[in-house]
Design a protein around this motif. Structure first.
Motif, PDB file in Angstrom:
ATOM      1  N   ARG A  74       0.820  -1.211   0.000  1.00 33.15           N
ATOM      2  CA  ARG A  74       0.000   0.000   0.000  1.00 33.15           C
ATOM      3  C   ARG A  74       0.857   1.267   0.000  1.00 33.15           C
ATOM      4  NH1 ARG A  74      -5.308   1.101   0.369  1.00 33.15           N
ATOM      5  NH2 ARG A  74      -5.778   3.271   0.880  1.00 33.15           N
ATOM      6  N   THR A  75       1.978   1.233   0.690  1.00 33.13           N
ATOM      7  CA  THR A  75       2.846   2.416   0.706  1.00 33.13           C
ATOM      8  C   THR A  75       3.357   2.729  -0.696  1.00 33.13           C
ATOM      9  OG1 THR A  75       3.529   1.973   2.977  1.00 33.13           O
ATOM     10  CG2 THR A  75       4.935   3.432   1.672  1.00 33.13           C
ATOM     11  N   TRP A  76       3.797   1.680  -1.424  1.00 39.53           N
ATOM     12  CA  TRP A  76       4.263   1.890  -2.786  1.00 39.53           C
ATOM     13  C   TRP A  76       3.115   2.296  -3.700  1.00 39.53           C
ATOM     14  CZ3 TRP A  76       8.992   2.793  -4.079  1.00 39.53           C
ATOM     15  CH2 TRP A  76      10.047   2.255  -3.322  1.00 39.53           C
ATOM     16  N   GLY A  77       1.937   1.713  -3.479  1.00 43.38           N
ATOM     17  CA  GLY A  77       0.772   2.095  -4.272  1.00 43.38           C
ATOM     18  C   GLY A  77       0.392   3.554  -4.049  1.00 43.38           C
ATOM     19  N   THR A  78       0.438   3.975  -2.788  1.00 38.82           N
ATOM     20  CA  THR A  78       0.151   5.374  -2.468  1.00 38.82           C
ATOM     21  C   THR A  78       1.170   6.300  -3.126  1.00 38.82           C
ATOM     22  OG1 THR A  78      -0.788   4.721  -0.329  1.00 38.82           O
ATOM     23  CG2 THR A  78      -0.135   7.029  -0.592  1.00 38.82           C
ATOM     24  N   THR A  79       2.443   5.905  -3.056  1.00 36.69           N
ATOM     25  CA  THR A  79       3.497   6.720  -3.674  1.00 36.69           C
ATOM     26  C   THR A  79       3.295   6.821  -5.180  1.00 36.69           C
ATOM     27  OG1 THR A  79       5.047   5.986  -1.959  1.00 36.69           O
ATOM     28  CG2 THR A  79       5.988   6.962  -3.953  1.00 36.69           C
ATOM     29  N   LEU A  80       2.954   5.692  -5.816  1.00 36.23           N
ATOM     30  CA  LEU A  80       2.755   5.688  -7.265  1.00 36.23           C
ATOM     31  C   LEU A  80       1.579   6.578  -7.667  1.00 36.23           C
ATOM     32  CD1 LEU A  80       3.493   4.533 -10.040  1.00 36.23           C
ATOM     33  CD2 LEU A  80       1.949   2.618  -9.564  1.00 36.23           C
ATOM     34  N   PHE A 186      -0.457  10.705   3.935  1.00 40.86           N
ATOM     35  CA  PHE A 186      -0.551   9.817   5.101  1.00 40.86           C
ATOM     36  C   PHE A 186      -1.989   9.335   5.327  1.00 40.86           C
ATOM     37  CE2 PHE A 186       3.488  11.973   6.165  1.00 40.86           C
ATOM     38  CZ  PHE A 186       4.276  10.842   6.346  1.00 40.86           C
ATOM     39  N   PHE A 187      -2.980  10.195   5.059  1.00 41.60           N
ATOM     40  CA  PHE A 187      -4.374   9.739   5.140  1.00 41.60           C
ATOM     41  C   PHE A 187      -4.621   8.620   4.135  1.00 41.60           C
ATOM     42  CE2 PHE A 187      -5.948  14.042   6.903  1.00 41.60           C
ATOM     43  CZ  PHE A 187      -5.821  13.576   8.198  1.00 41.60           C
ATOM     44  N   LEU A 188      -4.075   8.787   2.919  1.00 44.96           N
ATOM     45  CA  LEU A 188      -4.276   7.778   1.880  1.00 44.96           C
ATOM     46  C   LEU A 188      -3.560   6.483   2.231  1.00 44.96           C
ATOM     47  CD1 LEU A 188      -5.455   7.159  -0.893  1.00 44.96           C
ATOM     48  CD2 LEU A 188      -3.421   8.162  -1.930  1.00 44.96           C
ATOM     49  N   LEU A 194      -7.316   3.688   9.440  1.00 44.65           N
ATOM     50  CA  LEU A 194      -8.202   4.664  10.082  1.00 44.65           C
ATOM     51  C   LEU A 194      -9.636   4.149  10.126  1.00 44.65           C
ATOM     52  CD1 LEU A 194      -6.840   7.952   8.452  1.00 44.65           C
ATOM     53  CD2 LEU A 194      -6.482   7.160  10.801  1.00 44.65           C
ATOM     54  N   LEU A 195     -10.091   3.562   9.014  1.00 46.80           N
ATOM     55  CA  LEU A 195     -11.450   3.011   8.992  1.00 46.80           C
ATOM     56  C   LEU A 195     -11.581   1.862   9.982  1.00 46.80           C
ATOM     57  CD1 LEU A 195     -12.414   2.964   5.196  1.00 46.80           C
ATOM     58  CD2 LEU A 195     -13.070   4.614   6.951  1.00 46.80           C
ATOM     59  N   GLY A 196     -10.538   1.023  10.069  1.00 47.82           N
ATOM     60  CA  GLY A 196     -10.575  -0.098  10.998  1.00 47.82           C
ATOM     61  C   GLY A 196     -10.668   0.350  12.444  1.00 47.82           C
ATOM     62  N   LYS A 197      -9.914   1.411  12.792  1.00 48.69           N
ATOM     63  CA  LYS A 197      -9.961   1.909  14.171  1.00 48.69           C
ATOM     64  C   LYS A 197     -11.326   2.503  14.500  1.00 48.69           C
ATOM     65  CE  LYS A 197      -5.056   2.658  14.983  1.00 48.69           C
ATOM     66  NZ  LYS A 197      -4.001   3.575  15.445  1.00 48.69           N
ATOM     67  N   MET A 198     -11.921   3.218  13.529  1.00 47.47           N
ATOM     68  CA  MET A 198     -13.264   3.757  13.752  1.00 47.47           C
ATOM     69  C   MET A 198     -14.268   2.620  13.931  1.00 47.47           C
ATOM     70  SD  MET A 198     -13.314   6.906  11.008  1.00 47.47           S
ATOM     71  CE  MET A 198     -15.045   7.205  11.335  1.00 47.47           C
ATOM     72  N   LYS A 199     -14.118   1.576  13.130  1.00 50.54           N
ATOM     73  CA  LYS A 199     -15.034   0.434  13.234  1.00 50.54           C
ATOM     74  C   LYS A 199     -14.888  -0.275  14.572  1.00 50.54           C
ATOM     75  CE  LYS A 199     -16.506  -3.574  10.515  1.00 50.54           C
ATOM     76  NZ  LYS A 199     -16.238  -4.390   9.295  1.00 50.54           N
ATOM     77  N   ASP A 200     -13.645  -0.330  15.089  1.00 50.08           N
ATOM     78  CA  ASP A 200     -13.407  -0.986  16.372  1.00 50.08           C
ATOM     79  C   ASP A 200     -14.068  -0.260  17.533  1.00 50.08           C
ATOM     80  OD1 ASP A 200     -11.950  -2.979  15.184  1.00 50.08           O
ATOM     81  OD2 ASP A 200      -9.994  -2.020  15.543  1.00 50.08           O
ATOM     82  N   LEU A 201     -14.350   1.030  17.363  1.00 52.19           N
ATOM     83  CA  LEU A 201     -14.974   1.804  18.430  1.00 52.19           C
ATOM     84  C   LEU A 201     -16.486   1.598  18.501  1.00 52.19           C
ATOM     85  CD1 LEU A 201     -13.062   5.209  18.041  1.00 52.19           C
ATOM     86  CD2 LEU A 201     -12.700   3.433  19.770  1.00 52.19           C
TER      87      LEU A 201
END
Length: 374
Positions: A74-80, A186-188, A194-201
């Motif tokens: 994902r980091t490389w995908g975000t960079t690309l 960083f959001f991307l 981020l979605l996972g943490k919101m779902k965990d709450l």
């Protein structure tokens, strides 16, 4: 939704529990929207960059997710994706800025000729004289356009000087602009986290139902954010090319206004046709131009209705044209330019909220008249 569908409770939840969760979700969504506008009003310098970064991450997330599914980190995908988007943006700016600068230099002559040539042609067409006020206002518009273009450079310099004079505000503005791409990256990159943490709450019993509601919101929002921007860009190119072929003055500017103005129902097409007719009168070379202008807008609308939206974009935002117009007018009056930008996305979210509340209401015994209903 059919009446029989409305009576089917959510899987794993009683109707009463599902109704309670949905009402809480609707309340939280409305409160969150109110909080966004409050933050924009009070902490605009901080809230605007964060919202812009979140919007960028939301727009590009499907591309990064698609690369991730193909096995790319994902980091490389975000960079690309980020690098590609940056190169496209820089290329577009390098190309469009000179084009729009050249078009802007034509504005004084465009308005001046409009005030001296279009009015007599309209009078000849109507067979009557226009009120003196109309003639006076068109002449003043041409003079003001000339003064506006001539003073654009000094005005920009004065604005820059005023920002530079107020060092704190100048630095804050620069930092705000500079931090948007950093935050967006960083959001991307951390979007699923981020979605996972919101779902965990979320309370465990409500995860499935709340997830379903957010999926509905995402469907509506993506139709607007990704869909309407795509439609506007494609229509802008179609209109600009067509009007340029017709040798219409200000073809590129008119095409962009008509294309992206399509986000407001009827406005883009109406303004585009009106400006094209003015340009047609100023650059008349024969009846063939009228056919090109008419053909450009007809082809553009047909492609939008039968190709661009259904095949490229998918479903539209799902708001009635009148609802879009009212939302833009209302939010523009209440919150200014920011309200205009957020009007349709907010209206789309509120549509989902209202639909959920109505669905729950239609399952109550107050609506059905069935004493056995929960």
């Amino acid at each position: 939704m059919a009446a029989t569908d409305r009576q089917v409770p959510e899987v794993g939840l009683s109707e009463e529990a599902a109704r309670r969760i949905d009402l809480w979700w609707a309340t939280v969504m409305v409160g969150a929207l109110g909080l966004v506008f409050a933050l924009l009003a009070v902490f605009g310098g901080v809230a605007v960059p964060v919202l812009l970064a979140l919007a960028g991450a939301y727009i590009f997330n499907p591309m990064v997710t698609a690369l991730e599914k193909r096995g790319m980190d994902r980091t490389w995908g975000t960079t690309l994706v980020f690098t590609g988007g940056t190169l496209l943006l820089v290329g577009a700016v390098l190309y469009l800025v000179p084009v729009f600068r050249d078009e802007a230099l034509k504005l004084p002559d465009f308005f001046r000729r409009a005030s001296t040539q279009v009015v007599p042609k309209v009078e000849a067409l109507l067979g009557t004289s226009l009120p003196e006020l109309v003639r006076q206002r068109t002449t003043e518009l041409g003079e003001q356009a000339t003064q506006l273009v001539q003073s654009a450079g000094p005005a920009a310099a004065r604005i820059l000087a005023s920002f530079a004079g107020n060092t704190a505000r100048f630095v804050a503005t620069l930092l705000g602009l500079a931090v948007v791409p950093v935050l967006a990256f960083f959001f991307l990159q951390d979007y699923p986290l981020l979605l996972g943490k919101m779902k965990d709450l979320l309370p465990r019993r409500s995860v499935a139902l709340v997830g379903k509601r957010f999926a509905e919101v995402d469907e509506v929002l993506s139709a607007f954010v990704r869909g309407q921007l795509t439609v506007g860009a494609v229509l802008s190119v179609i209109y600009a090319i067509g009007l340029s072929v017709g040798r219409i003055d200000m073809a590129i500017v008119i095409g962009v206004i008509a294309g992206f103005g399509n986000m407001v129902p009827y406005l883009g097409t109406g303004v585009g046709i009106l400006l094209s007719l003015v340009g047609l009168m100023l650059s008349w070379q024969g009846p063939w131009q009228l056919g090109v202008v008419a053909g450009t807008f007809i082809v553009g609308q047909m492609l939008e209705g039968f190709v661009i939206t259904p095949r490229i974009v998918g479903e539209k935002v799902g708001l009635a044209p009148m609802a879009v117009i009212i939302a833009i007018l209302a939010f523009g009056e209440l919150f200014g330019f920011v309200g205009i930008l957020l009007a349709v996305p907010v209206a789309a979210i509120l549509k989902v909220v209202l639909r959920v509340v109505i669905q729950r209401y239609q399952r109550t015994n107050l609506y059905t008249g069935d004493a056995r209903a929960p």
